[in-house]
Design a protein around this motif. Structure first.
Motif, PDB file in Angstrom:
ATOM      1  N   TRP A 182       0.825  -1.208   0.000  1.00  0.00           N
ATOM      2  CA  TRP A 182       0.000   0.000   0.000  1.00  0.00           C
ATOM      3  C   TRP A 182       0.867   1.270   0.000  1.00  0.00           C
ATOM      4  N   THR A 183       0.303   2.280  -0.642  1.00  0.00           N
ATOM      5  CA  THR A 183       0.948   3.602  -0.662  1.00  0.00           C
ATOM      6  C   THR A 183      -0.131   4.677  -0.502  1.00  0.00           C
ATOM      7  N   GLN A 184       0.182   5.669   0.346  1.00  0.00           N
ATOM      8  CA  GLN A 184      -0.724   6.811   0.507  1.00  0.00           C
ATOM      9  C   GLN A 184       0.117   8.082   0.655  1.00  0.00           C
ATOM     10  N   GLY A 185       0.022   8.915  -0.343  1.00  0.00           N
ATOM     11  CA  GLY A 185       0.823  10.128  -0.346  1.00  0.00           C
ATOM     12  C   GLY A 185       0.096  11.309   0.261  1.00  0.00           C
ATOM     13  N   GLY A 186       0.763  12.482   0.142  1.00  0.00           N
ATOM     14  CA  GLY A 186       0.176  13.722   0.637  1.00  0.00           C
ATOM     15  C   GLY A 186      -0.038  13.718   2.119  1.00  0.00           C
ATOM     16  N   MET A 187       0.909  13.120   2.824  1.00  0.00           N
ATOM     17  CA  MET A 187       0.828  13.075   4.286  1.00  0.00           C
ATOM     18  C   MET A 187      -0.493  12.426   4.750  1.00  0.00           C
ATOM     19  N   GLY A 188      -0.879  11.406   3.956  1.00  0.00           N
ATOM     20  CA  GLY A 188      -2.077  10.663   4.318  1.00  0.00           C
ATOM     21  C   GLY A 188      -3.361  11.292   3.868  1.00  0.00           C
ATOM     22  N   LEU A 189      -3.276  12.362   3.092  1.00  0.00           N
ATOM     23  CA  LEU A 189      -4.475  13.037   2.636  1.00  0.00           C
ATOM     24  C   LEU A 189      -4.969  12.523   1.286  1.00  0.00           C
ATOM     25  N   LEU A 190      -4.067  11.924   0.513  1.00  0.00           N
ATOM     26  CA  LEU A 190      -4.442  11.411  -0.803  1.00  0.00           C
ATOM     27  C   LEU A 190      -5.006   9.999  -0.676  1.00  0.00           C
ATOM     28  N   PRO A 191      -5.752   9.547  -1.684  1.00  0.00           N
ATOM     29  CA  PRO A 191      -6.297   8.187  -1.627  1.00  0.00           C
ATOM     30  C   PRO A 191      -5.163   7.153  -1.610  1.00  0.00           C
ATOM     31  N   LYS A 192      -5.391   6.105  -0.898  1.00  0.00           N
ATOM     32  CA  LYS A 192      -4.391   5.041  -0.849  1.00  0.00           C
ATOM     33  C   LYS A 192      -4.527   4.126  -2.069  1.00  0.00           C
ATOM     34  N   THR A 193      -3.397   3.631  -2.502  1.00  0.00           N
ATOM     35  CA  THR A 193      -3.362   2.699  -3.643  1.00  0.00           C
ATOM     36  C   THR A 193      -2.581   1.451  -3.233  1.00  0.00           C
ATOM     37  N   ALA A 194      -2.798   0.353  -3.970  1.00  0.00           N
ATOM     38  CA  ALA A 194      -2.138  -0.909  -3.617  1.00  0.00           C
ATOM     39  C   ALA A 194      -1.685  -1.643  -4.870  1.00  0.00           C
TER      40      ALA A 194
END
Length: 323
Positions: A182-194
């Motif tokens: 899993w990855t979630q950018g923008g300091m956790g503000l962007l949607p997570k992707t896997a």
């Protein structure tokens, strides 16, 4: 006055020659008949001599008594549909009786399954009445006209499984899992992707194994991007306990009940490699000394026991080294 003309002299010569030839042919014919009679007598005499020799030999055996020792050394070769027994010749033995019992039963449950008479220094008997995946116990007893000698110690063997049975045994111990990075950018503000993969998981003994490892970067977060991994099978969460040579040892919470655990074992002369490719289970026959092995595979011996795993690069790892 009788004239001895040339024609008469020639006729008298022919008659004399014929008489001489007849006299000579009589002893020849007699001799030929005698030889013919002799050729018929000789086989009879030879047969009588052989019978007499056998009788003398049998009397010697009876006088010496039954064999006093059991066959040794004693070897067994096993297949799926046959068991071959091999032993050394025993003094005084003219034949050998083979006994067999089901499983590990004692000699009181054994039955006579055959008898062999071989003059060789090494004697063999092939039992073609066995069933794959079953245990049998054997005894061999030397024998002669005076009686039976002592039996060998009991030897128990387990016949091989068929290749199809081994394949099905391996298939029941395996299942594709779901591993996600899993990855979630923008300091956790962007949607997570896997990024999702479907690695195979094998159940052997009390352990779960997989030839899959996450990239070291898959769970390294930064102040800007959060990264983590999840690994599941059915409704269980999988956690990596240890890694060795590209193989992951896993634990499941809650414990998996869908997989049938394999028993660890040792190599046999031929073994079966199983691996997943495009969502289906593949198979190939291998040996302990094969120059290469399929990648991400489990190797089972002829008893359906797990002996080794291969990594995603095809490196062979015996299960004992994974403890």
């Amino acid at each position: 006055m009788v004239h001895n003309s040339p024609p008469r002299r020639y006729a008298r010569y022919l008659l004399g020659s014929a008489a001489a030839v007849s006299i000579m042919l009589v002893p020849i014919a007699y001799g030929a008949g005698w030889l013919a009679d002799l050729s018929q007598v000789r086989p009879v005499l030879t047969e009588l001599n052989q019978d007499q020799q056998q009788s003398v030999q049998q009397q010697k055996i009876l006088a010496a008594g039954p064999p006093t020792s059991s066959p040794s050394p004693y070897r067994i070769a096993t297949g799926a549909f046959h068991v071959t027994l091999t032993w050394a010749k025993v003094p005084l033995a003219t034949s050998y009786i083979i006994y067999r019992a089901e499983g590990t039963q004692s000699f009181s449950h054994a039955v006579n399954i055959g008898q062999v008479s071989q003059p060789n220094r090494e004697i063999s008997f092939v039992d073609n009445t066995v069933t794959p995946g079953r245990s049998y116990t054997y005894w061999v007893a030397p024998n002669n006209a005076a009686g039976q000698g002592p039996t060998t110690p009991a030897v128990t063997v387990h016949t091989f499984l068929t290749w199809q049975e081994i394949f099905l045994t391996g298939a029941r111990s395996a299942a594709p899992s779901t591993a996600q990075a899993w990855t979630q950018g923008g300091m956790g503000l962007l949607p997570k992707t896997a990024v999702k993969t479907r690695p195979i998981v094998w159940s052997v003994g009390t352990q779960l194994y997989s030839p899959f490892l996450f990239s070291p970067q898959a769970s390294k977060s930064t102040w800007l991007t959060k990264r983590w991994t999840t690994w599941t099978l059915d409704d269980s969460s999988l956690q990596i306990v240890n890694t060795t040579k590209g193989i992951a040892l896993l634990s499941a919470k809650p414990a998996l009940t869908s997989l049938k655990s394999l028993t660890p074992g040792s190599w046999t002369p031929q073994d079966l490699a199983l691996w997943y490719d495009a969502g289906s289970l593949q198979e190939a026959i291998v040996t302990p000394n094969s120059p290469s092995y399929p990648v991400a595979a489990l190797i089972l011996n002829r008893y359906g026991q797990a002996v080794a795993l291969t990594s995603s690069q095809g490196s062979k790892v015996t299960l004992l080294t994974l403890r």
